[in-house]
Design a protein around this motif. Structure first.
Motif, PDB file in Angstrom:
ATOM      1  N   GLN A  33       0.742  -1.051   0.022  1.00 23.96           N
ATOM      2  CA  GLN A  33       0.015  -0.001   0.025  1.00 23.96           C
ATOM      3  C   GLN A  33       0.849   1.108  -0.085  1.00 23.96           C
ATOM      4  O   GLN A  33       1.986   1.114   0.475  1.00 23.96           O
ATOM      5  CB  GLN A  33      -0.809   0.171   1.170  1.00 23.96           C
ATOM      6  CG  GLN A  33      -1.881  -1.067   1.488  1.00 23.96           C
ATOM      7  CD  GLN A  33      -2.540  -0.914   2.713  1.00 23.96           C
ATOM      8  OE1 GLN A  33      -2.146  -1.559   3.600  1.00 23.96           O
ATOM      9  NE2 GLN A  33      -4.006  -0.587   2.699  1.00 23.96           N
ATOM     10  N   LYS A  34       0.326   2.348  -0.590  1.00 24.51           N
ATOM     11  CA  LYS A  34       0.996   3.620  -0.363  1.00 24.51           C
ATOM     12  C   LYS A  34       0.980   4.155   1.182  1.00 24.51           C
ATOM     13  O   LYS A  34      -0.214   4.222   1.611  1.00 24.51           O
ATOM     14  CB  LYS A  34       0.386   4.631  -1.666  1.00 24.51           C
ATOM     15  CG  LYS A  34       1.350   5.769  -1.547  1.00 24.51           C
ATOM     16  CD  LYS A  34       0.720   6.746  -2.556  1.00 24.51           C
ATOM     17  CE  LYS A  34       1.476   8.021  -2.579  1.00 24.51           C
ATOM     18  NZ  LYS A  34       0.824   9.152  -3.662  1.00 24.51           N
ATOM     19  N   PRO A  35       1.949   4.591   1.548  1.00 23.85           N
ATOM     20  CA  PRO A  35       2.169   5.321   3.107  1.00 23.85           C
ATOM     21  C   PRO A  35       1.095   6.667   2.875  1.00 23.85           C
ATOM     22  O   PRO A  35       1.040   7.160   1.969  1.00 23.85           O
ATOM     23  CB  PRO A  35       3.605   5.482   3.316  1.00 23.85           C
ATOM     24  CG  PRO A  35       4.228   4.562   2.666  1.00 23.85           C
ATOM     25  CD  PRO A  35       3.340   4.368   1.150  1.00 23.85           C
ATOM     26  N   GLU A  36       0.519   6.600   4.278  1.00 25.16           N
ATOM     27  CA  GLU A  36      -0.280   7.708   4.309  1.00 25.16           C
ATOM     28  C   GLU A  36       0.118   8.753   5.551  1.00 25.16           C
ATOM     29  O   GLU A  36       0.476   7.984   6.436  1.00 25.16           O
ATOM     30  CB  GLU A  36      -1.923   7.411   4.430  1.00 25.16           C
ATOM     31  CG  GLU A  36      -2.462   6.517   3.183  1.00 25.16           C
ATOM     32  CD  GLU A  36      -3.763   6.008   3.755  1.00 25.16           C
ATOM     33  OE1 GLU A  36      -4.197   5.352   2.596  1.00 25.16           O
ATOM     34  OE2 GLU A  36      -4.142   6.443   4.710  1.00 25.16           O
ATOM     35  N   TYR A  37       0.109   9.746   5.406  1.00 25.91           N
ATOM     36  CA  TYR A  37       0.590  10.753   6.350  1.00 25.91           C
ATOM     37  C   TYR A  37      -0.636  10.996   7.509  1.00 25.91           C
ATOM     38  O   TYR A  37      -1.898  11.009   6.936  1.00 25.91           O
ATOM     39  CB  TYR A  37       0.796  12.206   6.070  1.00 25.91           C
ATOM     40  CG  TYR A  37       2.120  12.269   5.151  1.00 25.91           C
ATOM     41  CD1 TYR A  37       3.298  12.180   5.899  1.00 25.91           C
ATOM     42  CD2 TYR A  37       2.103  12.113   3.752  1.00 25.91           C
ATOM     43  CE1 TYR A  37       4.512  12.379   5.353  1.00 25.91           C
ATOM     44  CE2 TYR A  37       3.368  11.921   2.989  1.00 25.91           C
ATOM     45  CZ  TYR A  37       4.504  12.257   3.950  1.00 25.91           C
ATOM     46  OH  TYR A  37       5.694  12.226   3.000  1.00 25.91           O
ATOM     47  N   GLY A  38      -0.512  10.926   8.888  1.00 27.19           N
ATOM     48  CA  GLY A  38      -1.361  11.135   9.738  1.00 27.19           C
ATOM     49  C   GLY A  38      -1.634  10.087  10.889  1.00 27.19           C
ATOM     50  O   GLY A  38      -0.783   8.885  10.609  1.00 27.19           O
ATOM     51  N   GLY A  39      -2.132  10.243  11.823  1.00 21.73           N
ATOM     52  CA  GLY A  39      -2.217   9.380  12.959  1.00 21.73           C
ATOM     53  C   GLY A  39      -1.256   9.672  14.045  1.00 21.73           C
ATOM     54  O   GLY A  39      -0.449  10.449  13.900  1.00 21.73           O
ATOM     55  N   TRP A  87       7.084   4.504   9.890  1.00 24.16           N
ATOM     56  CA  TRP A  87       5.715   3.780  10.107  1.00 24.16           C
ATOM     57  C   TRP A  87       4.655   4.423   9.873  1.00 24.16           C
ATOM     58  O   TRP A  87       4.566   5.923   9.807  1.00 24.16           O
ATOM     59  CB  TRP A  87       5.915   3.360  11.686  1.00 24.16           C
ATOM     60  CG  TRP A  87       6.766   2.269  12.296  1.00 24.16           C
ATOM     61  CD1 TRP A  87       7.832   2.117  11.561  1.00 24.16           C
ATOM     62  CD2 TRP A  87       6.821   1.751  13.448  1.00 24.16           C
ATOM     63  NE1 TRP A  87       8.434   1.058  12.153  1.00 24.16           N
ATOM     64  CE2 TRP A  87       7.800   0.724  13.518  1.00 24.16           C
ATOM     65  CE3 TRP A  87       5.901   1.768  14.349  1.00 24.16           C
ATOM     66  CZ2 TRP A  87       7.996   0.122  14.457  1.00 24.16           C
ATOM     67  CZ3 TRP A  87       6.133   0.952  15.616  1.00 24.16           C
ATOM     68  CH2 TRP A  87       7.160   0.164  15.758  1.00 24.16           C
ATOM     69  N   TRP A  88       3.397   3.960   9.399  1.00 24.88           N
ATOM     70  CA  TRP A  88       2.308   4.704   9.129  1.00 24.88           C
ATOM     71  C   TRP A  88       1.017   3.713   9.503  1.00 24.88           C
ATOM     72  O   TRP A  88       1.170   2.823   9.666  1.00 24.88           O
ATOM     73  CB  TRP A  88       2.431   5.104   7.846  1.00 24.88           C
ATOM     74  CG  TRP A  88       2.422   3.806   6.607  1.00 24.88           C
ATOM     75  CD1 TRP A  88       3.399   3.194   6.338  1.00 24.88           C
ATOM     76  CD2 TRP A  88       1.298   3.386   5.912  1.00 24.88           C
ATOM     77  NE1 TRP A  88       3.197   2.244   5.203  1.00 24.88           N
ATOM     78  CE2 TRP A  88       1.841   2.526   5.039  1.00 24.88           C
ATOM     79  CE3 TRP A  88      -0.091   3.731   6.048  1.00 24.88           C
ATOM     80  CZ2 TRP A  88       0.996   1.736   4.265  1.00 24.88           C
ATOM     81  CZ3 TRP A  88      -0.885   2.990   4.882  1.00 24.88           C
ATOM     82  CH2 TRP A  88      -0.227   2.106   4.288  1.00 24.88           C
ATOM     83  N   VAL A  89       0.064   4.350   9.423  1.00 20.91           N
ATOM     84  CA  VAL A  89      -1.440   3.709   9.814  1.00 20.91           C
ATOM     85  C   VAL A  89      -2.398   4.250   8.884  1.00 20.91           C
ATOM     86  O   VAL A  89      -2.581   5.493   8.520  1.00 20.91           O
ATOM     87  CB  VAL A  89      -1.645   4.009  11.189  1.00 20.91           C
ATOM     88  CG1 VAL A  89      -1.906   5.548  11.540  1.00 20.91           C
ATOM     89  CG2 VAL A  89      -2.887   3.172  11.463  1.00 20.91           C
ATOM     90  N   PRO A  90      -2.933   3.256   7.942  1.00 19.22           N
ATOM     91  CA  PRO A  90      -3.917   3.747   6.965  1.00 19.22           C
ATOM     92  C   PRO A  90      -4.981   4.406   7.791  1.00 19.22           C
ATOM     93  O   PRO A  90      -5.438   4.307   8.920  1.00 19.22           O
ATOM     94  CB  PRO A  90      -4.635   2.351   6.691  1.00 19.22           C
ATOM     95  CG  PRO A  90      -3.358   1.502   6.969  1.00 19.22           C
ATOM     96  CD  PRO A  90      -2.727   1.845   8.130  1.00 19.22           C
ATOM     97  N   LYS A  91      -5.652   5.525   7.025  1.00 20.85           N
ATOM     98  CA  LYS A  91      -6.656   6.575   7.664  1.00 20.85           C
ATOM     99  C   LYS A  91      -7.832   5.637   8.213  1.00 20.85           C
ATOM    100  O   LYS A  91      -8.611   5.973   9.282  1.00 20.85           O
ATOM    101  CB  LYS A  91      -7.074   7.384   6.569  1.00 20.85           C
ATOM    102  CG  LYS A  91      -8.071   8.597   7.145  1.00 20.85           C
ATOM    103  CD  LYS A  91      -8.184   9.598   6.080  1.00 20.85           C
ATOM    104  CE  LYS A  91      -9.030  10.848   6.707  1.00 20.85           C
ATOM    105  NZ  LYS A  91      -9.205  11.944   5.676  1.00 20.85           N
ATOM    106  N   SER A  92      -8.095   4.448   7.476  1.00 19.70           N
ATOM    107  CA  SER A  92      -9.373   3.748   7.816  1.00 19.70           C
ATOM    108  C   SER A  92      -9.155   3.073   9.111  1.00 19.70           C
ATOM    109  O   SER A  92     -10.044   2.608   9.559  1.00 19.70           O
ATOM    110  CB  SER A  92      -9.770   2.909   6.664  1.00 19.70           C
ATOM    111  OG  SER A  92      -8.777   1.826   6.619  1.00 19.70           O
TER     112      SER A  92
END
Length: 564
Positions: free
Chosen positions: A56-62, A551-556
């Protein structure tokens, strides 16, 4: 350290065991950001369960919330000696050099480095694109300023030793410096993994009373946001980080002094990551709930547990007494009873399986009868109540350790029982972490203590064992002084010949084994657990969090959003 790693690790110092592996002297060549200079034994963390996902493509946030058994003490790294403070600082500050995920030493805030003159000189050129949070460029002048703080006698730091060995520090230009030594220094690269402090904010100020100790300004991937003492530390992503903004908006360290409470918070979804106890790892996290929602990891930790004796206490001045106590402690029993088998007994300050570990040393083993023989030689005899005494004074002392650390408290309890069997009366005292460091450890107010040390990559343990460190505030807090040990520590430190270093550190371990200033207990397995919501985790020899900024966490799947 993160997630309650203080369960096994006390202080974050460079007690390292691999340096320039396979080389007898450094190559005099330039090392850029694409080169590395050491190669460590590769033992990656092993995931238990599946933490893989489709690409998956990393997403910013969380936000990620980490559990910590104790609060930090200071946000200026040279002024703190606890692992938690250094863990937090590692996200805020940058250093010229650093370890990569495979424990190679590589440029970080530096552009390149060269080791010259057979290990007696290092030249480092800094990057031109590193900025402090306030927009001021970070340069070699900041490194020079930080170096001078270390060697300033008014700076209350336990880490000055390497920098006092520098014969001459030279600024070549705004971004390049050289450090020259009288003798070759085996840990010359490790010395320049120091966290750089901002000259423009600290010059001419009393560092001990600087507001930066509570509200730091750095140049790392995260910047300080909030510190509620005894409760939490919050860091937020830095938009000016030279290697790119982290994906996560925030890192939160929640202080939860009790490991059982921390586990309940993990289960409830109030924290995302912690280090499990062996019991939690083996028996409490095997349900479908944990298998679906968390990934567990297991690897032999970079740290050992020990019981240290205060040499200011007359009880422990006789080596026969210290040996007797070691004979009376069943280490195999400790590993089974405390760690549920998740560890290995040890005999010294190096990690089993590494080149520095002396395999010829045989442990004392569990032999209470030999303990009594040695105690009799030292003048101790049992009275009518079965208690050892000498000159009418009973053999009794207190073991000190920190609150909330079940592993250490269980260790102390078992040792208390085993020593009672040979006639030694032991009481146990636990103290909150910050008070433990400030009021007891640093002031030498203890008989014996159960704690742990970090082990990283080079076997130079002078900062803990050299007699020069046996002073108030020094890391040789048991005040152990041995001229022969000093000599071999200096031999190992001042050569790049691996054969000579091996001989030196083998002898260091023989001295420590014979003299038993510590009863070396065990190396435990590190057992981190992480919510599967987090992606980008890359287990490696450097551990789990080496790439936390990626590290990243999907928005969902986010439970927390950070307001901008």
């Amino acid at each position: 350290m993160y997630c309650g790693l203080q369960n096994r690790v006390l202080l974050c110092v460079l007690l390292c065991f691999l340096f320039l592996t396979g080389c007898s002297s450094p190559a005099e060549k330039k090392h850029s950001a694409s080169n590395s200079t050491t190669s460590a034994g590769k033992q990656s963390a092993r995931a238990v369960g599946d933490n893989t996902t489709n690409i998956q493509k990393p997403e910013y946030g969380g936000r990620i919330i980490l559990g910590s058994i104790g609060d930090i003490t200071n946000m200026i790294p040279m002024l703190s000696s606890d692992a938690g403070s250094h863990e937090v600082a590692s996200h805020i500050y940058v250093s010229p050099l650093k370890y990569d995920k495979d424990l190679n030493i590589v440029p970080y805030a530096a552009e390149s480095f060269e080791v010259l003159d057979e290990g007696k000189k290092i030249r480092i050129t800094m990057r031109k694109d590193v900025m402090w949070e306030d927009g001021v460029p970070l340069t070699a002048e900041d490194v020079e300023f930080t170096y001078k703080l270390y060697i300033d006698p008014n700076t209350p730091t336990a880490y000055a030793q390497d920098y006092l060995l520098v014969k001459k520090f030279t600024l070549i230009d705004k971004y390049t410096f050289e450090a020259t030594y009288e003798k070759p220094l085996a840990r010359i690269l490790l010395s320049w993994m120091l966290d750089i402090l901002p000259k423009h904010l600290l010059e001419g100020k009393d560092i001990s009373n600087s507001p930066l100790s509570e509200k730091p300004i750095g140049a790392g991937p995260f910047k300080f946001k909030q510190w509620d003492r005894g409760e939490k530390v919050v860091l937020e992503a830095s938009d000016t980080y030279f290697l790119g903004r982290p994906y996560l908006d925030e890192i939160v360290y929640r202080v939860i002094p009790d490991i059982s409470t921390m586990f309940l918070e993990l289960k409830s979804g109030n924290i995302d990551m912690m280090t499990l106890t062996p019991q939690q790892y083996l028996y409490q996290t095997n349900s479908e709930f944990f298998k679906e929602n968390f990934a567990k990891y297991r690897y032999l930790s970079f740290g050992y547990s020990f019981m240290g004796f205060n040499f200011r206490n007359k009880l422990f001045k006789d080596a026969r007494v210290r040996k007797a106590i070691s004979y009376a402690i069943d280490k195999e029993g400790l590993v089974k009873g405390v760690l549920f088998g998740q560890g290995k007994p040890t005999v010294g300050p190096y990690k089993p399986g590494t080149w520095a570990y002396n395999t010829k040393i045989e442990d004392y083993g569990y032999h209470p009868e030999k303990a009594l023989e040695l105690l009799k030689e030292a003048g101790w005899a049992k009275n009518k109540n079965g208690v050892l005494e000498r000159d009418g004074i009973p053999f009794m002392f207190t073991i000190l350790t920190n609150q909330g650390n079940e592993e250490r408290i269980k260790t102390a309890t078992i040792i208390q029982s085993q020593l009672k069997d040979i006639g030694i009366q032991v009481t146990i005292r636990t103290v909150e972490w910050a008070a433990f460091l400030k009021e007891f450890l640093n002031k030498g107010r203890f008989d014996a203590l159960i704690l742990g040390w970090n082990i990283l990559q080079d076997p130079d343990i002078s900062m803990v064992w050299h007699s020069s460190q046996a002073e108030d505030g020094g890391l040789n807090f048991i005040k152990y002084i041995n001229p022969e040990l000093d000599k071999w520590l200096e031999v190992g430190r001042n050569t790049l010949d691996m054969n000579v270093r091996k001989k030196a550190y083998d002898r260091v371990q023989e001295i420590l084994h014979t003299d038993q200033p510590y009863c070396f207990l065990f190396v435990s397995y590190s057992l981190p657990i992480i919510s599967k919501r987090f992606k980008g985790i890359e287990p490696a020899p450097a551990g789990i969090t080496h790439n936390l900024d990626r590290w990243w966490v999907p928005k969902s799947q986010r439970r927390y959003e950070v307001a901008n």
